[in-house]
Design a protein around this motif. Structure first.
Motif, mmCIF file in Angstrom:
data_model
loop_
_atom_site.group_PDB
_atom_site.id
_atom_site.type_symbol
_atom_site.label_atom_id
_atom_site.label_comp_id
_atom_site.label_asym_id
_atom_site.label_seq_id
_atom_site.Cartn_x
_atom_site.Cartn_y
_atom_site.Cartn_z
ATOM 1 N N ASP A 1 0.929 -1.342 0.092
ATOM 2 C CA ASP A 1 -0.021 -0.117 -0.121
ATOM 3 C C ASP A 1 0.855 1.443 0.010
ATOM 4 O O ASP A 1 0.487 2.297 -0.751
ATOM 5 C CB ASP A 1 -0.878 -0.049 1.205
ATOM 6 C CG ASP A 1 -0.387 -0.229 2.497
ATOM 7 O OD1 ASP A 1 0.768 -0.530 2.441
ATOM 8 O OD2 ASP A 1 -0.854 -0.183 3.561
ATOM 9 N N TYR A 2 1.953 1.041 0.589
ATOM 10 C CA TYR A 2 2.606 2.254 0.809
ATOM 11 C C TYR A 2 3.577 2.560 -0.408
ATOM 12 O O TYR A 2 3.746 3.630 -1.240
ATOM 13 C CB TYR A 2 4.145 2.191 1.728
ATOM 14 C CG TYR A 2 4.783 3.355 2.001
ATOM 15 C CD1 TYR A 2 4.776 4.282 2.755
ATOM 16 C CD2 TYR A 2 6.169 3.183 1.390
ATOM 17 C CE1 TYR A 2 5.539 5.311 2.638
ATOM 18 C CE2 TYR A 2 7.193 4.201 1.498
ATOM 19 C CZ TYR A 2 6.941 5.224 2.317
ATOM 20 O OH TYR A 2 7.700 6.378 2.431
ATOM 21 N N GLY A 3 4.168 1.544 -1.087
ATOM 22 C CA GLY A 3 4.557 1.628 -2.403
ATOM 23 C C GLY A 3 3.682 2.054 -3.634
ATOM 24 O O GLY A 3 3.921 2.989 -4.377
ATOM 25 N N ALA A 4 2.375 1.611 -3.439
ATOM 26 C CA ALA A 4 1.271 1.808 -4.611
ATOM 27 C C ALA A 4 1.093 3.284 -4.328
ATOM 28 O O ALA A 4 1.131 4.259 -5.319
ATOM 29 C CB ALA A 4 0.437 1.175 -4.195
ATOM 30 N N SER A 5 1.163 4.030 -3.006
ATOM 31 C CA SER A 5 0.708 5.335 -3.007
ATOM 32 C C SER A 5 1.776 6.175 -3.693
ATOM 33 O O SER A 5 1.532 7.526 -4.149
ATOM 34 C CB SER A 5 0.427 5.591 -1.493
ATOM 35 O OG SER A 5 1.513 5.588 -0.764
#
Length: 134
Positions: free
Chosen positions: A17-21
């Motif tokens: 989720d962090y990487g996608a954001s």
């Protein structure tokens, strides 16, 4: 007018989720630059790629890469971000050479870059604690 975004484009296990954001943020600012180029010539957008900053967010994270590239002091990072905004820089990598590392990783075949990320960064998640809720 300034628009600023902070994020690195690194995908890691347990941080999807962090990487996608962060990937989304990079794409959004690039698209906005194209859209507003002629309409708002005084608009300045600054993308910040900070690497790992010594805050509670990264507590316990100990990647192998830390032996090569140390974690950034939070005061150094905040000063660099402030200066980037004041001097209207478009992209800022906290360590100048990370721009070249990022570019190189995107040029490598996916399985090679995954292998490098796995050994240099992802194994650091084994000791990751993160910021604890209070």
């Amino acid at each position: 007018m300034n628009i600023n975004s902070i994020g690195g484009c690194q995908a890691l296990s347990q941080w999807s989720d962090y990487g996608a954001s962060k990937f989304a943020l990079r794409g959004l600012t690039q698209a906005l630059r194209f859209e507003f180029d002629e309409q708002l010539p005084n608009l300045v957008m600054t993308n910040i790629y900070p690497y790992y900053i010594n805050t509670g967010m990264f507590k316990g994270f100990q990647p192998l890469a830390e032996k090569l590239i140390p974690t950034i002091d939070q005061h150094t990072a905040s000063n660099r971000i402030y200066n980037a905004i004041m001097y209207e820089e478009s992209e800022v990598y906290m360590y100048w050479f990370l721009y070249y590392v990022d570019t190189l990783m995107r040029c490598l075949p996916l399985y090679v870059s995954q292998l490098l990320y796995k050994h240099l960064f992802a194994k650091g998640m084994k000791s990751f604690e993160g910021r604890k809720e209070q």
